[in-house]
Design a protein around this motif. Structure first.
Motif, PDB file in Angstrom:
ATOM      1  N   ALA A  92       0.829  -1.200   0.000  1.00  0.00           N
ATOM      2  CA  ALA A  92       0.000   0.000   0.000  1.00  0.00           C
ATOM      3  C   ALA A  92       0.871   1.260   0.000  1.00  0.00           C
ATOM      4  N   THR A  93       0.459   2.239  -0.776  1.00  0.00           N
ATOM      5  CA  THR A  93       1.093   3.551  -0.768  1.00  0.00           C
ATOM      6  C   THR A  93       0.463   4.357   0.366  1.00  0.00           C
ATOM      7  N   GLU A  94       1.246   4.616   1.410  1.00  0.00           N
ATOM      8  CA  GLU A  94       0.688   5.209   2.633  1.00  0.00           C
ATOM      9  C   GLU A  94       0.261   6.657   2.438  1.00  0.00           C
ATOM     10  N   ASP A  95      -0.938   6.961   2.962  1.00  0.00           N
ATOM     11  CA  ASP A  95      -1.464   8.333   2.999  1.00  0.00           C
ATOM     12  C   ASP A  95      -1.383   9.018   1.635  1.00  0.00           C
ATOM     13  N   MET A  96      -1.804   8.321   0.597  1.00  0.00           N
ATOM     14  CA  MET A  96      -1.760   8.883  -0.755  1.00  0.00           C
ATOM     15  C   MET A  96      -2.933   9.829  -0.991  1.00  0.00           C
ATOM     16  N   VAL A  97      -2.632  10.978  -1.565  1.00  0.00           N
ATOM     17  CA  VAL A  97      -3.638  11.987  -1.908  1.00  0.00           C
ATOM     18  C   VAL A  97      -3.431  12.386  -3.362  1.00  0.00           C
ATOM     19  N   VAL A  98      -4.527  12.451  -4.127  1.00  0.00           N
ATOM     20  CA  VAL A  98      -4.483  12.894  -5.519  1.00  0.00           C
ATOM     21  C   VAL A  98      -5.286  14.180  -5.635  1.00  0.00           C
ATOM     22  N   THR A  99      -4.683  15.205  -6.218  1.00  0.00           N
ATOM     23  CA  THR A  99      -5.324  16.516  -6.372  1.00  0.00           C
ATOM     24  C   THR A  99      -5.371  16.886  -7.840  1.00  0.00           C
ATOM     25  N   ILE A 100      -6.493  17.451  -8.268  1.00  0.00           N
ATOM     26  CA  ILE A 100      -6.662  17.911  -9.647  1.00  0.00           C
ATOM     27  C   ILE A 100      -7.025  19.389  -9.632  1.00  0.00           C
ATOM     28  N   GLY A 101      -6.503  20.129 -10.598  1.00  0.00           N
ATOM     29  CA  GLY A 101      -6.827  21.542 -10.705  1.00  0.00           C
ATOM     30  C   GLY A 101      -6.301  22.135 -11.995  1.00  0.00           C
ATOM     31  N   PRO A 102      -6.682  23.384 -12.292  1.00  0.00           N
ATOM     32  CA  PRO A 102      -6.220  24.044 -13.512  1.00  0.00           C
ATOM     33  C   PRO A 102      -4.836  24.645 -13.324  1.00  0.00           C
ATOM     34  N   THR A 103      -4.133  24.812 -14.422  1.00  0.00           N
ATOM     35  CA  THR A 103      -2.837  25.477 -14.382  1.00  0.00           C
ATOM     36  C   THR A 103      -2.616  26.231 -15.685  1.00  0.00           C
ATOM     37  N   SER A 104      -1.883  27.326 -15.583  1.00  0.00           N
ATOM     38  CA  SER A 104      -1.526  28.088 -16.787  1.00  0.00           C
ATOM     39  C   SER A 104      -0.218  27.584 -17.383  1.00  0.00           C
ATOM     40  N   ALA A 105       0.437  26.657 -16.694  1.00  0.00           N
ATOM     41  CA  ALA A 105       1.724  26.148 -17.156  1.00  0.00           C
ATOM     42  C   ALA A 105       1.559  25.331 -18.435  1.00  0.00           C
ATOM     43  N   ALA A 125      -9.561  11.544  -0.859  1.00  0.00           N
ATOM     44  CA  ALA A 125      -9.282  11.318   0.553  1.00  0.00           C
ATOM     45  C   ALA A 125      -7.879  10.754   0.708  1.00  0.00           C
ATOM     46  N   SER A 126      -7.251  11.011   1.838  1.00  0.00           N
ATOM     47  CA  SER A 126      -5.942  10.429   2.135  1.00  0.00           C
ATOM     48  C   SER A 126      -6.144   8.987   2.569  1.00  0.00           C
ATOM     49  N   VAL A 127      -5.577   8.048   1.800  1.00  0.00           N
ATOM     50  CA  VAL A 127      -5.776   6.625   2.092  1.00  0.00           C
ATOM     51  C   VAL A 127      -4.471   5.863   1.893  1.00  0.00           C
ATOM     52  N   ASP A 128      -4.376   4.717   2.536  1.00  0.00           N
ATOM     53  CA  ASP A 128      -3.308   3.767   2.230  1.00  0.00           C
ATOM     54  C   ASP A 128      -3.784   2.994   1.007  1.00  0.00           C
ATOM     55  N   TYR A 129      -3.282   3.382  -0.168  1.00  0.00           N
ATOM     56  CA  TYR A 129      -3.836   2.889  -1.428  1.00  0.00           C
ATOM     57  C   TYR A 129      -3.115   1.617  -1.864  1.00  0.00           C
ATOM     58  N   GLN A 130      -3.873   0.526  -1.961  1.00  0.00           N
ATOM     59  CA  GLN A 130      -3.325  -0.745  -2.416  1.00  0.00           C
ATOM     60  C   GLN A 130      -3.680  -0.951  -3.890  1.00  0.00           C
ATOM     61  N   PRO A 131      -2.685  -0.889  -4.789  1.00  0.00           N
ATOM     62  CA  PRO A 131      -2.988  -1.071  -6.212  1.00  0.00           C
ATOM     63  C   PRO A 131      -3.340  -2.512  -6.528  1.00  0.00           C
ATOM     64  N   ILE A 132      -4.027  -2.694  -7.646  1.00  0.00           N
ATOM     65  CA  ILE A 132      -4.354  -4.012  -8.170  1.00  0.00           C
ATOM     66  C   ILE A 132      -3.957  -4.056  -9.636  1.00  0.00           C
ATOM     67  N   ILE A 154      -2.246  17.357 -12.338  1.00  0.00           N
ATOM     68  CA  ILE A 154      -2.522  16.294 -11.372  1.00  0.00           C
ATOM     69  C   ILE A 154      -1.335  16.210 -10.426  1.00  0.00           C
ATOM     70  N   GLU A 155      -1.607  16.273  -9.130  1.00  0.00           N
ATOM     71  CA  GLU A 155      -0.537  16.118  -8.144  1.00  0.00           C
ATOM     72  C   GLU A 155      -0.849  14.912  -7.265  1.00  0.00           C
ATOM     73  N   ILE A 156       0.141  14.032  -7.092  1.00  0.00           N
ATOM     74  CA  ILE A 156      -0.002  12.851  -6.243  1.00  0.00           C
ATOM     75  C   ILE A 156       1.114  12.878  -5.208  1.00  0.00           C
ATOM     76  N   CYS A 157       0.739  12.820  -3.941  1.00  0.00           N
ATOM     77  CA  CYS A 157       1.741  12.836  -2.883  1.00  0.00           C
ATOM     78  C   CYS A 157       1.408  11.771  -1.848  1.00  0.00           C
ATOM     79  N   ASN A 158       2.407  11.376  -1.085  1.00  0.00           N
ATOM     80  CA  ASN A 158       2.179  10.347  -0.066  1.00  0.00           C
ATOM     81  C   ASN A 158       3.294  10.367   0.962  1.00  0.00           C
ATOM     82  N   GLY A 159       3.087   9.605   2.033  1.00  0.00           N
ATOM     83  CA  GLY A 159       4.093   9.437   3.083  1.00  0.00           C
ATOM     84  C   GLY A 159       3.452   9.440   4.451  1.00  0.00           C
ATOM     85  N   ASP A 160       3.669   8.391   5.197  1.00  0.00           N
ATOM     86  CA  ASP A 160       3.164   8.313   6.567  1.00  0.00           C
ATOM     87  C   ASP A 160       4.016   9.220   7.458  1.00  0.00           C
TER      88      ASP A 160
END
Length: 246
Positions: A92-105, A125-132, A154-160
């Motif tokens: 599991a990827t601990e405390d993974m959060v995915v955020t989406i938003g606009p950017t001018s970049a 939501a921040s979750v311990d994400y177990q991929p399949i 799209i920003e993805i971050c994680n870490g307990d």
């Protein structure tokens, strides 16, 4: 009597047109960006679902021109999906959060510099994400409205937060990517023993910036705006947003 009958016919027709318009614009569709078939290994990057290090921060840029070419018009994004072709023993990827938003970049920064969002964002939501193996959907807490012209970040971050005193890493799950982009489409930083890396300003480029994971957006088109504007009390509600024709 004839006028009343015609009036009823007109109202019935308008009601049917309203229903057909609602049905035709409310169906959710998957919009996929990226055509590469090879992807990251158990220890290489960019990797959207990473666990080779205890923490990570990654940004991925998807241009409005790419979304439009794939058939996307203004509408609502409720989730993103990544296809995993191999687990490689990933936990599991601990405390993974995915955020989406606009950017001018139009290209991502590298090193210790990170891009910022140019408007409202929505996160999972921040979750311990177990991929399949197969499709891995990640839902947002609410719908993100894409206006049809902004680039999407799209920003993805994680870490307990307690990982400094424990071993909390395994391997990266393999996800197909697209290489040789004409712009920097990814920016990744990873490390051990530093807790959550969400919002970190540390950084080095872990992976190739012109390589970006393939992604699928779960998207629902906005209904077309019709009729004359009706002045009234201003209320901010993205669920009432409609798409204006150019």
């Amino acid at each position: 009597m004839r006028k009343i009958y015609l009036l009823l016919q007109q109202r019935s027709l308008l009601f049917i047109l309203f229903l057909s318009g609602f049905i035709s614009t409310s169906a959710q569709t998957d919009i996929s960006i990226g055509t590469g078939t090879a992807g990251n290994s158990s220890s290489s990057y960019p990797a959207p679902i990473q666990d080779w290090y205890e923490g990570g921060r990654a940004q991925f840029l998807y241009l409005a021109s790419e979304l439009s070419a794939a058939g996307m018009v203004p509408g609502y994004i409720d989730a993103v999906k990544f296809t995993v072709t191999a687990l490689n023993g990933a936990g599991a990827t601990e405390d993974m959060v995915v955020t989406i938003g606009p950017t001018s970049a139009t290209t991502l920064l590298t090193g210790t510099s990170w891009n910022t969002f140019s408007g409202p964002t929505v996160s999972s939501a921040s979750v311990d994400y177990q991929p399949i193996v197969g499709t891995n959907p990640i839902s947002f807490s609410s719908s993100f409205f894409w206006n049809g012209s902004d680039n999407i970040l799209i920003e993805i971050c994680n870490g307990d937060p307690l990982n400094a005193g424990s071993t909390m890493y395994t391997n990266n799950a393999s996800t197909p990517w697209t290489t040789g982009l004409a712009f920097n489409g990814s920016h990744t930083y990873t490390s051990d023993n530093n807790g959550s890396l969400c919002g970190t300003t540390l950084g080095f480029e872990n992976g190739t910036a012109t390589t970006r994971p393939n992604i699928t957006f779960s998207w629902t088109p906005a209904s077309a705006c019709t009729g004359a504007p009706d002045a009234g009390t201003a209320v901010s509600n993205t669920s009432d947003t409609c798409a204006f024709a150019n």
